[in-house]
Design an enzyme around this catalytic site. Structure first.
Site, short mmCIF file in Angstrom:
data_model
loop_
_atom_site.label_atom_id
_atom_site.label_comp_id
_atom_site.label_asym_id
_atom_site.label_seq_id
_atom_site.Cartn_x
_atom_site.Cartn_y
_atom_site.Cartn_z
CE LYS A 114 -4.44 -1.45 1.77
NZ LYS A 114 -5.48 -1.21 2.77
CE LYS A 208 -5.59 -8.11 -1.96
NZ LYS A 208 -5.54 -7.81 -0.58
CE LYS A 211 -13.12 -3.14 0.41
NZ LYS A 211 -12.92 -2.87 1.83
P1 TYM Z 1 -10.71 -5.48 3.85
O1 TYM Z 1 -11.69 -4.40 4.11
O2 TYM Z 1 -9.62 -5.23 2.88
O3 TYM Z 1 -11.44 -6.79 3.38
C1 TYM Z 1 -12.53 -7.32 4.11
C2 TYM Z 1 -12.47 -8.83 4.10
O4 TYM Z 1 -12.51 -9.31 2.77
C3 TYM Z 1 -11.44 -10.22 2.55
N1 TYM Z 1 -10.99 -10.13 1.15
C4 TYM Z 1 -10.92 -11.18 0.33
N2 TYM Z 1 -11.20 -12.48 0.51
C5 TYM Z 1 -11.03 -13.31 -0.56
N3 TYM Z 1 -10.59 -12.88 -1.77
C6 TYM Z 1 -10.28 -11.57 -1.99
N4 TYM Z 1 -9.87 -11.16 -3.19
C7 TYM Z 1 -10.44 -10.65 -0.90
N5 TYM Z 1 -10.25 -9.33 -0.78
C8 TYM Z 1 -10.58 -9.02 0.50
C9 TYM Z 1 -10.35 -9.75 3.50
O5 TYM Z 1 -9.41 -10.76 3.76
C10 TYM Z 1 -11.16 -9.37 4.71
O6 TYM Z 1 -11.45 -10.52 5.49
N6 TYM Z 1 -7.60 -5.37 7.72
C11 TYM Z 1 -8.90 -5.81 7.31
C12 TYM Z 1 -10.03 -5.25 8.14
C13 TYM Z 1 -9.89 -5.43 9.60
C14 TYM Z 1 -10.06 -6.63 10.33
C15 TYM Z 1 -9.88 -6.30 11.70
C16 TYM Z 1 -10.34 -7.94 9.96
C17 TYM Z 1 -9.62 -4.45 10.50
N7 TYM Z 1 -9.61 -4.97 11.77
C18 TYM Z 1 -9.94 -7.25 12.70
C19 TYM Z 1 -10.41 -8.90 10.97
C20 TYM Z 1 -10.21 -8.54 12.33
C21 TYM Z 1 -9.10 -5.38 5.87
O7 TYM Z 1 -8.48 -4.48 5.40
O8 TYM Z 1 -10.08 -6.00 5.24
#
Ligand code: TYM
Length: 345
Positions: A114, A208, A211
């Site tokens: 990032k 992957k 967003k």
């Molecule tokens: P974020 O917002 O990027 O994504 C949310 C969830 O979606 C999953 N994900 C995917 N799973 C499968 N294939 C993909 N291409 C894909 N893209 C995204 C992510 O793995 C995630 O589960 N850091 C985290 C948010 C967060 C969090 C937490 C998660 C903040 N605090 C505490 C668990 C526990 C994030 O950026 O997710």
């Protein structure tokens, strides 16, 4: 005392919720409600680690909330809220900033991706992102965390932080009446063994689905209409061969593998079962079937999302209620952390 099983997970309100978020995370959040107490969080504090337009951010917080509810999360039986409402997340994150080591954070691949080449210009928050994530989970002493595979490294760091806190403060933890065997924090377990822990881009099966991909054709959005879904699947990159009948035949065919994985996850079946049905078929047959399946699985969610988005008072009420119930769990944990660390209160 062993720790009571509790699920926590979060999604960033940064726009463009996609099929990867749905299959890798939100769909699994829904399933876990049957067996666990769950806390699902819209992580707005994490969102601002990169610039967010304030007007858009409010809208996106409501949109992720609407996606949770539309997918089937029950905000009464479980807890749904936005992170910034519960100040204990930021409070515990500060303590964890003092437990985690620079070297640990320096190894985080997501920060490297990032921040890109211009690391000097990345926000301090982006660097410290994983300590806040550890705090999100541990402020509830949650034990299970359903996430996509890309979050695994952050979960390992959360475990390291919990372990180091338990070690660094072991005497105080015992003095405050906790079983020194368990420590104060559980070591949270990542649950990444769902059917689609890593959904790949429709334009490039080695990247992957994300967003932030500039191409909208790389992802299926949760609010895409039937035409858009069908068009994106039709245009998805593939190779010229027919689908194999055995899993082995998907090796070195990342795009084919991805579409089969998506089909299996949407249909709640296995990849092997999909190949049994479509082995020998060309993509010209498989893609329309996948498009129909994706539309029928996603359109109830997107329709419900749109209805919910129109009722901001309802969404805001859910978040307020969830925030209050989350605070009721987090506050006593944070009070104990203060006692353990040596703060007066
Ligand atoms: P974020 O917002 O990027 O994504 C949310 C969830 O979606 C999953 N994900 C995917 N799973 C499968 N294939 C993909 N291409 C894909 N893209 C995204 C992510 O793995 C995630 O589960 N850091 C985290 C948010 C967060 C969090 C937490 C998660 C903040 N605090 C505490 C668990 C526990 C994030 O950026 O997710």
């Amino acid at each position: 005392m062993a720790f009571k099983p509790l699920v926590f997970s979060g999604v960033q309100p940064t726009g463009n919720l996609h099929l990867g978020n749905y299959l890798g995370a939100i769909k699994r959040f829904v399933e876990m409600q049957a067996t666990h107490d769950c806390i699902y969080c819209v992580v707005d504090l994490h969102a601002i680690t990169v610039w967010q337009d304030p007007v858009e951010l409010k809208k996106q917080i409501r949109e992720v909330t609407a996606a949770f509810l539309a997918a089937g999360i029950d905000p009464k039986a479980h807890i749904v809220f936005n992170q910034s409402r519960v100040v204990e997340h930021a409070e515990l994150a500060w303590v964890f900033n003092c437990v985690a080591r620079m070297g640990w954070l320096n190894r985080m691949t997501q920060f490297k991706e990032k921040a890109g080449k211009d690391r000097e210009n990345a926000s301090v928050g982006l660097f410290a992102y994983p300590t806040l994530m550890a705090a999100d989970i541990l402020v509830y002493r949650a034990t299970h965390v359903p996430v996509g595979e890309d979050q695994k490294q952050h979960l390992e760091l959360a475990r390291d932080i919990a372990q180091k806190f338990n070690n660094d403060f072991s005497a105080a933890i015992a003095a405050n009446g906790h079983d020194p065997e368990d420590g104060f924090f559980p070591l949270p377990e990542p649950l990444t063994q769902g059917p689609a822990p890593r959904v790949m881009s429709l334009r490039d099966g080695t990247k992957k689905m994300s967003k932030s991909d500039p191409s909208d054709y790389s992802r299926i959005g949760l609010t895409d209409d039937a035409d858009a879904i069908a068009q994106k699947i039709r245009k998805a990159r593939t190779d010229p061969d027919a689908l194999p009948s055995e899993l082995e035949g998907l090796k070195d065919r990342p795009e084919a593998d991805n579409l089969v994985t998506i089909y299996a996850a949407l249909a709640d079946t296995s990849r092997a079962a999909v190949l049994k049905e479509f082995g020998g078929s060309q993509f010209s047959t498989f893609k329309p079937a996948l498009a129909d399946l994706a539309v029928s699985a996603l359109s109830p969610v997107s329709t419900r999302m749109r209805e919910l988005m129109a009722d901001t008072a309802y969404i805001d009420g859910v978040l307020k209620d969830g925030g209050e119930r989350a605070t009721a769990i987090a506050r006593p944990v944070m009070d104990q952390v203060k006692d353990i660390v040596g703060f007066l209160r």
